[in-house]
Design a protein around this motif. Structure first.
Motif, PDB file in Angstrom:
ATOM      1  N   UNK A 476       0.811  -1.212   0.000  1.00 53.52           N
ATOM      2  CA  UNK A 476       0.000   0.000   0.000  1.00 53.52           C
ATOM      3  C   UNK A 476       0.845   1.262   0.000  1.00 53.52           C
ATOM      4  N   UNK A 477       2.164   1.087   0.162  1.00 49.64           N
ATOM      5  CA  UNK A 477       3.045   2.249   0.307  1.00 49.64           C
ATOM      6  C   UNK A 477       2.974   3.157  -0.916  1.00 49.64           C
ATOM      7  N   UNK A 478       3.045   4.459  -0.650  1.00 55.20           N
ATOM      8  CA  UNK A 478       2.983   5.417  -1.741  1.00 55.20           C
ATOM      9  C   UNK A 478       4.357   5.620  -2.387  1.00 55.20           C
ATOM     10  N   UNK A 481       5.203   5.707  -6.200  1.00 61.01           N
ATOM     11  CA  UNK A 481       3.965   5.782  -6.983  1.00 61.01           C
ATOM     12  C   UNK A 481       3.922   7.109  -7.738  1.00 61.01           C
TER      13      UNK A 481
ATOM     14  N   UNK B 498      -3.253   7.589   4.123  1.00 59.35           N
ATOM     15  CA  UNK B 498      -3.034   7.729   2.680  1.00 59.35           C
ATOM     16  C   UNK B 498      -2.186   6.570   2.191  1.00 59.35           C
ATOM     17  N   UNK B 499      -2.760   5.735   1.376  1.00 57.11           N
ATOM     18  CA  UNK B 499      -1.979   4.649   0.788  1.00 57.11           C
ATOM     19  C   UNK B 499      -2.514   4.405  -0.622  1.00 57.11           C
ATOM     20  N   UNK B 500      -1.954   3.404  -1.324  1.00 56.94           N
ATOM     21  CA  UNK B 500      -2.343   3.194  -2.708  1.00 56.94           C
ATOM     22  C   UNK B 500      -3.845   2.984  -2.862  1.00 56.94           C
ATOM     23  N   UNK B 501      -4.440   2.324  -1.865  1.00 58.52           N
ATOM     24  CA  UNK B 501      -5.881   2.079  -1.930  1.00 58.52           C
ATOM     25  C   UNK B 501      -6.668   3.383  -1.895  1.00 58.52           C
ATOM     26  N   UNK B 503      -5.546   6.430  -2.629  1.00 58.37           N
ATOM     27  CA  UNK B 503      -5.237   7.215  -3.836  1.00 58.37           C
ATOM     28  C   UNK B 503      -6.118   6.739  -4.984  1.00 58.37           C
ATOM     29  N   UNK B 617      -9.148  -2.468  -3.652  1.00 57.91           N
ATOM     30  CA  UNK B 617      -7.721  -2.491  -3.966  1.00 57.91           C
ATOM     31  C   UNK B 617      -7.194  -3.848  -3.540  1.00 57.91           C
TER      32      UNK B 617
END
Lengths: 621, 621
Positions: A476-478, A481, B498-501, B503, B617
Motif C-alpha cells: 500500500x506504500x505510496x 507511486x 493515505x496509501x495506494x488504496x 489514492x 484495492x
C-alpha cells in the motif's frame, strides 16, 4: 435496541480527553500491585501438602517436608525480588518482561515472553477466581456443587465492571487487600502467641477423604508413592505458584508518586516481606494438623483451629480471602488488554486490540480474556488444584527472559555499579531458569505440556500476523507511486423492469460517466423483455440496451459473463455496476422481493477493478 | 463448495426449453391422480373403529355401527364424484378449487379455498407418510419406536427427488398404485370367496390394549362413552378422510390425452368405483375381528387373517400399502408448489414462489412444504390418528367453495342442460357444507380448531402481501413521470490513512464527479492526522480535505453528522460516498483489519439519496 442495551450495561461513551493517570502513594500502590502476589499465599501451601499426601504424608509427617520446601521457595522469592529491584531502577517507565526481553534480547525472545505472559494472565483469572470461590465454599459447604456457576458469575461481573472502565481507585483495591493482610497476620500472630504461651492449637480437618493434587481423593489403603526426588520436585514446583505476579510492581513504576523508582523499590521490598511472612506463617500453622481436602481449604482449616470453630473471625478471614482473590483476578483484566495492545501496536496481534473502546478501555482484550478464563473454568471444573500445573511454567519463563534481558542491559550500558547489578540479575536468571525446568519436568504430564505447546504456537501466530501487516504496508506504500492519470469508467446498469427506481439509477449512471453507460437486461421472460424494449424508446435516451439471454433462468451468471467480456475488451479501465435497489417501508417487505440486488452484490464482491454502487429508491408505504 | 454440493445432490440446472408436458392415457392418469385418494382406504376404516372403541365397541359390536357409517360415506363419495364430473366439463384447463372459487365467487372465497388447500397439502404429506410408516412398522414391529426418524427420512428422500425434478413418469406412480390395487382387491376377493364357501375367517388382533383416536390406549375397565349422536358424528367425520383428494382429477384435466374432458370423466368414475370398493370391502372384512391398535394397523390385521399369519402375500400387501402412501405424499409435492405459484402469480404470496428453480421445479414451495410436513411429524409423533382431526376440515371447505362456485358458473353461462348441472353441484355443495360442519363440531377440540384458526390467518397474510405489491407497483409506476433533469452528485471520500488504496479511491471519485469531491478524515490520533495533512499537498491535488474531530473515538458518528450537514446544505442532490476498501489475499486476513469499510457500509445502508461505492484495492499476498 442493541445499542440501548449496551448503553445501560456498559455506560455511555467517554471522551478521549478524560483519560488520565492517577499517581499512587506507596500504601495504595502496595494494594494495587500486590494483591495478586499476596493472594497466592491462600493456595500455595495447600498445593505443597496435596503433593505430599500422595506419599501418605499428612499432619506432622507432612510438616517435616513442607517447611523446608516453603523455606526454599522463600529464598527463591528473595532472589526474584532483588532481581526485580534492578529492573525498577533500569526501566522507570515500566519494564514488563515483553519490553525488557524485546529491548535487550531481540524480537523472538520478546514474543516468547509476551506469549507466556498472555497465557499467564488468563490463568491468573482462572486460578484466582477458583481459589476465591473455594474460600467461600469452605465456609458454606452447601455451595460446593455450584462452584462453576459462581465462578462464571464472578467472571461476568468483573468483565462488565472492566468494560465500564472502573477507575483504578485506591479503595477498591485497598479495602480487600488490607482486610486480608489484617486477618492473615492476626491469625499468624495469634497462633504464634498461643504457641508461645504453651496453648495447644488443634486443627480438625473435615471428615471426608484426604485430597491429592487435581482433586484426587486418597481413600484409606491407597497405593502411596515413595518419598523420592520427583515427589519433592513436584511439591516444590506447585509451591512456586506463590511467586506469581511478583513482577507486577516493576511493570507499574510510572504509576507511583515521585520519586517513582525509589517508592517502587520500597514497595517491592514490603510486598516481598509480607508475602514471605504469610507463606511461611501459613505453612508453619498447617503443621498443627491441617489436611488437604476438596471440601475445605487448608487456610480455612487453620482459621477454624486458631480462631475457634464457627467464630466471627474465621468468617471474616474467608470473606477477606475471597475478596483479595477476586481483586487479584481483576488486576489481570488491566494487564492482559494492556499487554495485548502493546503487542498489537508492534503489529504482532490484530490492530483491533490496540484501539480504545467507548469507555477508554481496551474492550476487545477484556472480552477475549473473559472468554478464555470462562472456558478454563468449565474445563477445569473451577478447581485451583487442577489449574496449578499450567500456571507456573509461563511465569518462570518470563522471569528467566526478563532477568536475562537485564544482564544484557547492564553489559551494554555499563553504568556505575553495573557489575554488581548484572551479578544479581545473573543469579536471578539462573535460579529461575533452573526452577522453570524443575516445573516443566515435574508438571509436564499433569498439564504443563499444554502451555509448553501453546507458547510456540502463539509465537508462530504473532509472526504470521506481523508478516501480513508488513506485506500489506509494502503493497500500500505510496513510495515510488507516480500521480496516476485520470481514469476511464464504464458504467453498467442491470435492469429487470423499468420503473421509477431503475430510471433513477440510469439518471445517476449518466451523471457519473456521461455517454459511457450501458443498460443490461437479462431476459428470463420473453413478454417482459418485449415490454422493456418497447418502453426503451421513451425512457432510454441515448443509452444502449443490451439484452442477455439466460437459458437456465439464472440472473447472475449471464451478467457475470458479460462483465468478464467487457473487462477483457476495455482493459486498464474500471467498470462501475450501478444497481437500482428499492427500499421497502417495513422490514418484512424485504421478504416479498427477489433479493436480486443482494445476490448480485455478493457475486460482484471483491472483484478487481469493479465497483458496485447501489442507488436506493425509497418506498413510502 | 456449497454450489458443488448442491450440484451433486440436486443436479445441474436444466434449460427452460426442456420444460414439456407429457400427455397421460387413462391407465397412467388413474395412477397419477388417484394414488392419493385410493391410499386413504388404508386408514379411513381404522379411524372409524378407533372412535367406536371409545364406547367399548369392538369386533362384531363395532361392525354394526361401522358398516352403516361406511355406506353413508360411500354415498357421500358418489355425490362428490358426480359433482366433480361437472367441474371437468366446465373447466377443461384444470379447475382447482382456488380457480373455480376465484372465478365465480370472487377474490375472498378464492383465497379461503387457496388457504384451505395449502394446509391440506401439508397434511396430505404428513398423514400419508405416517400411515405409510405405520404399514411398515405393522410388519416389523421392532421399528415402532423409530417411526419419527423413518418418517423424516422419507420426507427428505421425497423432497430431494422433487428438487431434482422427477418427471411425472408413469412408472413411478403406476407400479405402487397397481400393486396396491391388486393386493387389496385380491384380499377382498379372496376373503369374499372364503366367506361364500363357508370358510371361517379369523382375525387375531395383537395382544396389546385396544387403541382409541389419538393413540389413546383403552385398558380394561376404562370409562366407556355412551353410544350417542356425538360419537357417531365423530366416527363419521373421521371416516370422511377417505374422501380427501377426490378432486385431483378435475385439477389435472389438461394432462389427459384427447379428448381430455371425456377421458378425465371416465377416469374419475373408475377412481370413485375403486375407492368405494376398497373402503367398503375393508370395512366389511374388519368385522371378522379386527381391533384398532397402536402396534398393528387394521389393514395389516385383515391381511394376516385373510392370507394367513406370516404369509408372503401379507408382506406384499404391507409394502404395497406403504408404497402407495409414499406416492400419495409425493403428489402433494407437485400440488403445493403449483398452487403456491398460482397464488404468487396473483401476488398474494411472495413472488419467489412463482419462479422456477434450477431444475424447472418451484423449489421454494417444495422446501417450505418439507419444513412444515417435517414439523408436523415431530409434533404429532408421526401417528396418522393424531393428524386426522385436522385433515378433513380444509378438504370439505374447499369442496363446498368449489361446488358453490360451480352453481354460480351454471347460472351465469346457462349452457344446454345447465339446470341439471346446477342441481347436481347444488346437492354436492349442500352435502359437503353440512359434512364440513359435522367435522368442525365433532373434531373441534380434537384439533380442528387449529385449522379453523389458521385459515383466516393465512387469508389475512395473503391480503397484506397483496396490498404491499399493489402499493409498491403504484409508487414505482412510470405513469405521469417527467423525464428527469440531469443530476448533481457530491462525492465524499472517507480516508483514514493515505496509501495506494485511498489514492485509487480518490482518483475514481474525481472521475465520477470532477471538481465535486471532498476527502474527509476522522481524526482519532493527532499524529496520524498531521501525517495526512503533510502528505495532502503532494497527493490531494485540488481536492479539499476536511478533518473531523472525534472526541469519543468513534469513526462512524462524526462522519454521519457531516453527511447530514452536507445533505441539508445541498438539497435535491445525491451524495456518493466512495469507500477505499482493500481486499486481502487470504480470508483470515480480514480478521486483522478494522472492519471500517464494512461498519460504514452498514451505517450508510438504506439512506435516502445516498449512494455507497466501494473501490477495491487487491493485495497480492
Amino acid at each position: 435496541m442493541l445499542a440501548e442495551i449496551k448503553r445501560v450495561v456498559i455506560g455511555s461513551p467517554l471522551e478521549t480527553a478524560r483519560q488520565s493517570h492517577e499517581r499512587l502513594n506507596k500504601r495504595t500502590a502496595l494494594a494495587v500491585f500486590s494483591s495478586d502476589a499476596m493472594s497466592s499465599s491462600a493456595y500455595a501451601t495447600e498445593e505443597i501438602l496435596r503433593h505430599l499426601a500422595l506419599a501418605g504424608l499428612v499432619g506432622t509427617a507432612a510438616f517435616h517436608y513442607a517447611m523446608p520446601i516453603a523455606l526454599l521457595i522463600g529464598l527463591l522469592l528473595v532472589i526474584v525480588a532483588f532481581s526485580y529491584r534492578q529492573t525498577i531502577a533500569a526501566y522507570p517507565n515500566g519494564g514488563g518482561s515483553y519490553i525488557v526481553a524485546s529491548d535487550n534480547l531481540g524480537r523472538l525472545p520478546g514474543l516468547v515472553a509476551g506469549a507466556a505472559l498472555l497465557i499467564d494472565y488468563v490463568l491468573t483469572v482462572a486460578v484466582s477466581i477458583s481459589a476465591g470461590v473455594f474460600a467461600l465454599t469452605s465456609l458454606f459447604q452447601d455451595l460446593t456443587p455450584y462452584r462453576v456457576e459462581i465462578a462464571l458469575l464472578a467472571i461476568t461481573v468483573i468483565t462488565l465492571a472492566n468494560l465500564r472502565g472502573v477507575r483504578e481507585s485506591g479503595a477498591v483495591f485497598s479495602v480487600p487487600t488490607y482486610l486480608f493482610l489484617l486477618s492473615m497476620l492476626s491469625m499468624i500472630g495469634y497462633g504464634l502467641l498461643r504457641w508461645l504461651l504453651g496453648d495447644t492449637i488443634v486443627i480438625t480437618p473435615p471428615a471426608g477423604p484426604v485430597a491429592g493434587p487435581g482433586e484426587v481423593e486418597l481413600v484409606p489403603g491407597f497405593h502411596a508413592e515413595p518419598v523420592g526426588l520427583f515427589l519433592l520436585m513436584s511439591s516444590f514446583a506447585s509451591g512456586c505458584a506463590a511467586l506469581t505476579s511478583v513482577e507486577a510492581i516493576s511493570n507499574g513504576v510510572p504509576a507511583f508518586k515521585k520519586p517513582e523508582a525509589r517508592n517502587a523499590r520500597i514497595t517491592l521490598v514490603w510486598m516481598a516481606g509480607l508475602l514471605l511472612t504469610l507463606f511461611i506463617g501459613i505453612t508453619w500453622l498447617s503443621g498443627f494438623g491441617a489436611v488437604p481436602s476438596n471440601e475445605e481449604s487448608v487456610v480455612s482449616q487453620i482459621g477454624r483451629g486458631v480462631f475457634g470453630n464457627g467464630s466471627l473471625l474465621h468468617g471474616v478471614l474467608q470473606f477477606a480471602t475471597a475478596g483479595i482473590l477476586f481483586v487479584a483476578a481483576n488486576t489481570a483484566y488491566a494487564d492482559f488488554p494492556r499487554l495485548a495492545s502493546l503487542i498489537a501496536r508492534d503489529r504482532y496481534l490484530p490492530r483491533q486490540f490496540a484501539t480504545l473502546g467507548d469507555r477508554l478501555v481496551f474492550s476487545n482484550g477484556i472480552v477475549l480474556l473473559a472468554i478464555f478464563a470462562g472456558a478454563l473454568m468449565v474445563i477445569f471444573d473451577a478447581r485451583t488444584t487442577n489449574l496449578i500445573p499450567l500456571y507456573a511454567v509461563g511465569v518462570f519463563l518470563s522471569f528467566t527472559l526478563s532477568q536475562s534481558g537485564m544482564i544484557v542491559h547492564w553489559f551494554r550500558l555499563r553504568t556505575r555499579g553495573w557489575r554488581q547489578s548484572a551479578l544479581i540479575n545473573g543469579i536471578g536468571a539462573c535460579t529461575t531458569f533452573v526452577v522453570m525446568w524443575v516445573i516443566i519436568v515435574s508438571k509436564f504430564l499433569e498439564g504443563a505440556w499444554m502451555v509448553v505447546l501453546l507458547i510456540p504456537l502463539l509465537v508462530v501466530l504473532f509472526i504470521s500476523i506481523h508478516q501480513h501487516y508488513v506485506h500489506a504496508a509494502r503493497q500500500l506504500s505510496l513510495e515510488g507511486l507516480e500521480p496516476p492519470p485520470p481514469l476511464r469508467n464504464t458504467v453498467i446498469v442491470p435492469i429487470s423492469t423499468l420503473h421509477r427506481g431503475t430510471i433513477n439509477a440510469l439518471r445517476y449512471a449518466e451523471s457519473i460517466a456521461p455517454g459511457n453507460v450501458t443498460a443490461v437486461h437479462v431476459s428470463l421472460d420473453e413478454e417482459q423483455t418485449a415490454k422493456i424494449r418497447a418502453k426503451w424508446a421513451k425512457w432510454g435516451g441515448d443509452t444502449p440496451l443490451v439484452v442477455l439471454h439466460s437459458p437456465y433462468r439464472s440472473l447472475v451468471r449471464p451478467l457475470l459473463r458479460y462483465l468478464d467480456e467487457v473487462q477483457r475488451r476495455w482493459d486498464n479501465d474500471v467498470i462501475t455496476v450501478v444497481l437500482p435497489e428499492f427500499i421497502p417501508a417495513k422490514w418484512w417487505h424485504h421478504l416479498l422481493h427477489n433479493q436480486t440486488a443482494f445476490l448480485l452484490k455478493s457475486a460482484l464482491l471483491f472483484r478487481k477493478n469493479l465497483i458496485v454502487a447501489s442507488v436506493p429508491y425509497q418506498l413510502e408505504r
